[in-house]
Scaffold this motif. Sequence first.
Motif, PDB file in Angstrom:
ATOM      1  N   ARG A  24       0.869  -1.078   0.054  1.00 15.72           N
ATOM      2  CA  ARG A  24      -0.023  -0.053  -0.056  1.00 15.72           C
ATOM      3  C   ARG A  24       0.783   1.148   0.071  1.00 15.72           C
ATOM      4  NH1 ARG A  24      -3.739   0.405   4.719  1.00 15.72           N
ATOM      5  NH2 ARG A  24      -4.570   2.241   3.534  1.00 15.72           N
ATOM      6  N   TRP A  25       0.327   2.399  -0.804  1.00 12.98           N
ATOM      7  CA  TRP A  25       1.183   3.606  -0.878  1.00 12.98           C
ATOM      8  C   TRP A  25       0.225   4.713  -0.951  1.00 12.98           C
ATOM      9  CZ3 TRP A  25       5.555   4.672  -4.960  1.00 12.98           C
ATOM     10  CH2 TRP A  25       6.343   5.594  -4.516  1.00 12.98           C
ATOM     11  N   GLU A  26       0.362   5.636  -0.123  1.00 16.20           N
ATOM     12  CA  GLU A  26      -0.825   6.776  -0.168  1.00 16.20           C
ATOM     13  C   GLU A  26       0.213   7.946   0.044  1.00 16.20           C
ATOM     14  OE1 GLU A  26      -4.880   8.317   1.766  1.00 16.20           O
ATOM     15  OE2 GLU A  26      -4.322   6.223   1.934  1.00 16.20           O
ATOM     16  N   MET A  27       0.086   9.156  -1.095  1.00 20.74           N
ATOM     17  CA  MET A  27       0.640  10.234  -0.848  1.00 20.74           C
ATOM     18  C   MET A  27      -0.285  11.398  -0.193  1.00 20.74           C
ATOM     19  SD  MET A  27       3.644  10.540  -2.507  1.00 20.74           S
ATOM     20  CE  MET A  27       4.790   9.161  -3.323  1.00 20.74           C
ATOM     21  N   PHE A  28       0.015  12.284   0.734  1.00 12.43           N
ATOM     22  CA  PHE A  28      -0.480  13.302   1.230  1.00 12.43           C
ATOM     23  C   PHE A  28       0.054  14.534   1.224  1.00 12.43           C
ATOM     24  CE2 PHE A  28      -1.038   9.417   3.822  1.00 12.43           C
ATOM     25  CZ  PHE A  28      -2.008   9.186   3.997  1.00 12.43           C
ATOM     26  N   ASP A  29      -0.927  15.759   1.195  1.00 13.72           N
ATOM     27  CA  ASP A  29      -0.447  17.001   1.299  1.00 13.72           C
ATOM     28  C   ASP A  29       0.800  17.536  -0.047  1.00 13.72           C
ATOM     29  OD1 ASP A  29      -1.717  17.244   3.531  1.00 13.72           O
ATOM     30  OD2 ASP A  29       0.161  16.679   4.786  1.00 13.72           O
ATOM     31  N   PRO A  30       0.217  16.976  -1.229  1.00 14.79           N
ATOM     32  CA  PRO A  30       1.099  17.299  -2.387  1.00 14.79           C
ATOM     33  C   PRO A  30       1.064  18.885  -2.585  1.00 14.79           C
ATOM     34  CG  PRO A  30      -1.136  16.579  -3.093  1.00 14.79           C
ATOM     35  CD  PRO A  30      -0.738  16.327  -1.690  1.00 14.79           C
ATOM     36  N   VAL A  31       2.180  19.518  -2.861  1.00 13.18           N
ATOM     37  CA  VAL A  31       2.518  20.699  -3.514  1.00 13.18           C
ATOM     38  C   VAL A  31       3.163  20.646  -4.709  1.00 13.18           C
ATOM     39  CG1 VAL A  31       2.619  21.827  -1.011  1.00 13.18           C
ATOM     40  CG2 VAL A  31       4.576  20.827  -2.021  1.00 13.18           C
ATOM     41  N   PHE A  32       2.967  21.641  -5.679  1.00 13.08           N
ATOM     42  CA  PHE A  32       3.613  21.737  -7.046  1.00 13.08           C
ATOM     43  C   PHE A  32       3.677  23.042  -7.364  1.00 13.08           C
ATOM     44  CE2 PHE A  32       3.110  20.719 -11.611  1.00 13.08           C
ATOM     45  CZ  PHE A  32       4.252  19.783 -11.668  1.00 13.08           C
ATOM     46  N   ASP A  33       4.769  23.369  -8.049  1.00 12.76           N
ATOM     47  CA  ASP A  33       5.122  24.705  -8.521  1.00 12.76           C
ATOM     48  C   ASP A  33       4.877  24.883 -10.099  1.00 12.76           C
ATOM     49  OD1 ASP A  33       7.566  23.654  -9.309  1.00 12.76           O
ATOM     50  OD2 ASP A  33       8.777  24.922  -8.000  1.00 12.76           O
ATOM     51  N   GLY A  34       4.725  23.675 -10.735  1.00 14.69           N
ATOM     52  CA  GLY A  34       4.679  23.671 -12.211  1.00 14.69           C
ATOM     53  C   GLY A  34       5.787  22.662 -12.500  1.00 14.69           C
ATOM     54  N   THR A  35       6.962  22.259 -12.113  1.00  7.96           N
ATOM     55  CA  THR A  35       7.865  21.699 -12.492  1.00  7.96           C
ATOM     56  C   THR A  35       8.280  20.632 -11.226  1.00  7.96           C
ATOM     57  OG1 THR A  35       8.821  23.638 -13.604  1.00  7.96           O
ATOM     58  CG2 THR A  35      10.288  21.694 -13.252  1.00  7.96           C
ATOM     59  N   MET A  36       8.185  20.993  -9.951  1.00  4.19           N
ATOM     60  CA  MET A  36       8.834  20.380  -8.917  1.00  4.19           C
ATOM     61  C   MET A  36       7.657  20.198  -7.991  1.00  4.19           C
ATOM     62  SD  MET A  36      11.901  21.036  -6.204  1.00  4.19           S
ATOM     63  CE  MET A  36      13.009  21.680  -7.656  1.00  4.19           C
ATOM     64  N   GLY A  37       7.529  18.848  -7.456  1.00  4.19           N
ATOM     65  CA  GLY A  37       6.611  18.670  -6.541  1.00  4.19           C
ATOM     66  C   GLY A  37       6.900  17.707  -5.352  1.00  4.19           C
ATOM     67  N   TYR A  38       6.271  18.014  -4.312  1.00  5.47           N
ATOM     68  CA  TYR A  38       6.663  17.320  -3.143  1.00  5.47           C
ATOM     69  C   TYR A  38       5.268  16.691  -2.350  1.00  5.47           C
ATOM     70  CZ  TYR A  38      11.285  19.337  -3.109  1.00  5.47           C
ATOM     71  OH  TYR A  38      12.550  19.735  -3.126  1.00  5.47           O
ATOM     72  N   ALA A  39       5.426  15.438  -1.749  1.00  7.97           N
ATOM     73  CA  ALA A  39       4.325  14.839  -1.079  1.00  7.97           C
ATOM     74  C   ALA A  39       4.824  14.034   0.313  1.00  7.97           C
ATOM     75  CB  ALA A  39       3.542  14.247  -1.780  1.00  7.97           C
ATOM     76  N   TRP A  40       4.269  13.870   1.394  1.00  5.96           N
ATOM     77  CA  TRP A  40       4.475  13.007   2.427  1.00  5.96           C
ATOM     78  C   TRP A  40       3.748  11.891   1.901  1.00  5.96           C
ATOM     79  CZ3 TRP A  40       0.896  11.934   6.381  1.00  5.96           C
ATOM     80  CH2 TRP A  40       1.037  11.126   7.477  1.00  5.96           C
ATOM     81  N   SER A  41       4.177  10.512   2.424  1.00  2.00           N
ATOM     82  CA  SER A  41       3.407   9.448   2.364  1.00  2.00           C
ATOM     83  C   SER A  41       3.548   8.547   3.267  1.00  2.00           C
ATOM     84  CB  SER A  41       4.258   8.678   1.065  1.00  2.00           C
ATOM     85  OG  SER A  41       5.309   8.554   1.236  1.00  2.00           O
ATOM     86  N   LEU A  42       2.606   7.525   3.303  1.00  2.00           N
ATOM     87  CA  LEU A  42       2.520   6.297   4.300  1.00  2.00           C
ATOM     88  C   LEU A  42       2.759   5.173   3.318  1.00  2.00           C
ATOM     89  CD1 LEU A  42       0.111   7.395   7.053  1.00  2.00           C
ATOM     90  CD2 LEU A  42       2.524   6.796   7.425  1.00  2.00           C
ATOM     91  N   SER A  43       3.457   4.111   3.563  1.00  3.40           N
ATOM     92  CA  SER A  43       3.439   2.993   2.788  1.00  3.40           C
ATOM     93  C   SER A  43       3.499   1.941   3.910  1.00  3.40           C
ATOM     94  CB  SER A  43       4.359   2.863   1.737  1.00  3.40           C
ATOM     95  OG  SER A  43       5.802   3.131   2.254  1.00  3.40           O
ATOM     96  N   SER A  44       2.992   0.732   3.185  1.00  5.94           N
ATOM     97  CA  SER A  44       3.109  -0.449   4.285  1.00  5.94           C
ATOM     98  C   SER A  44       3.232  -1.728   3.215  1.00  5.94           C
ATOM     99  CB  SER A  44       2.036  -0.522   5.048  1.00  5.94           C
ATOM    100  OG  SER A  44       0.708  -0.976   4.535  1.00  5.94           O
ATOM    101  N   PHE A  45       3.628  -2.673   3.757  1.00 10.50           N
ATOM    102  CA  PHE A  45       3.888  -4.248   3.034  1.00 10.50           C
ATOM    103  C   PHE A  45       4.002  -5.354   4.006  1.00 10.50           C
ATOM    104  CE2 PHE A  45       8.014  -2.204   3.328  1.00 10.50           C
ATOM    105  CZ  PHE A  45       8.837  -3.504   3.695  1.00 10.50           C
ATOM    106  N   ILE A  46       3.995  -6.402   3.615  1.00 10.76           N
ATOM    107  CA  ILE A  46       4.271  -7.635   4.276  1.00 10.76           C
ATOM    108  C   ILE A  46       5.371  -8.207   3.601  1.00 10.76           C
ATOM    109  CG2 ILE A  46       3.563 -10.063   5.007  1.00 10.76           C
ATOM    110  CD1 ILE A  46       0.591  -8.717   5.119  1.00 10.76           C
ATOM    111  N   SER A  47       6.599  -8.445   4.412  1.00 16.07           N
ATOM    112  CA  SER A  47       7.797  -9.013   3.728  1.00 16.07           C
ATOM    113  C   SER A  47       7.485 -10.582   3.283  1.00 16.07           C
ATOM    114  CB  SER A  47       8.788  -9.170   4.852  1.00 16.07           C
ATOM    115  OG  SER A  47      10.130  -9.592   4.197  1.00 16.07           O
ATOM    116  N   LYS A  48       8.184 -10.852   1.978  1.00 16.15           N
ATOM    117  CA  LYS A  48       8.177 -11.974   1.458  1.00 16.15           C
ATOM    118  C   LYS A  48       9.594 -12.603   1.630  1.00 16.15           C
ATOM    119  CE  LYS A  48       6.241 -11.721  -2.656  1.00 16.15           C
ATOM    120  NZ  LYS A  48       5.549 -11.686  -4.012  1.00 16.15           N
ATOM    121  N   ILE A  49      10.559 -11.847   1.971  1.00 18.79           N
ATOM    122  CA  ILE A  49      11.899 -12.429   2.155  1.00 18.79           C
ATOM    123  C   ILE A  49      12.181 -13.206   3.104  1.00 18.79           C
ATOM    124  CG2 ILE A  49      14.130 -11.451   2.754  1.00 18.79           C
ATOM    125  CD1 ILE A  49      13.415  -8.740   1.488  1.00 18.79           C
ATOM    126  N   GLY A  50      12.634 -14.333   2.771  1.00 24.55           N
ATOM    127  CA  GLY A  50      12.812 -15.676   3.676  1.00 24.55           C
ATOM    128  C   GLY A  50      12.674 -15.334   5.174  1.00 24.55           C
TER     129      GLY A  50
END
Length: 169
Positions: free
Chosen positions: A65-91
């Motif tokens: 899962r990945w969700e972005m919050f509070d995006p800001v954009f000036d026409g060329t550059m953008g920023y956002a804060w995110s939360l992400s989660s997953f369940i590991s499949k690594i042995g």
Amino acid sequence: MTGDEFAALLNDFTSSAESGDGARFAGHFSEDAVYYDYIYGAHKGRADIAHMMQNLFHRDAANYRWEMFDPVFDGTMGYAWSLSSFISKIGQFEGRHVVIDGMSRFIVRDGLIAEYRESVNGGVAMAQLGVEPDRMTKVFKRWTGWLKERPETVDYLARPKGSRAKTGD
């Protein structure tokens, strides 16, 4: 691109990342784009970005899962804060659930992402996985090397305190 269009781009960007469809994900990037991932390193071009998402990330993570919050954009550059989660499949970490937050920077050209960088506290992820301290130290040293080798960091460290990088033309 407007701020609302940037927010829509981020929504589709994260949805495609969650899907595991590398081509769909890479379609958000310009042909010459660079994606700087804090785990898998730099990936250049759509084919390499698609490979990273589909064959590396989704190889190692389930229920992403990945969700972005509070995006800001000036026409060329953008920023956002995110939360992400997953369940590991690594042995040795299989089945462990991880949640992290981060900041993302996007350089956008002609409606496509030309450069993506993220800042994530990977130590938080490793602690949730149960990575042993010696291995964490090794990874942190690699990340430190990446940081110190960046041209921006080299320039920053070469300038005296109180000076600032030149911006604009």
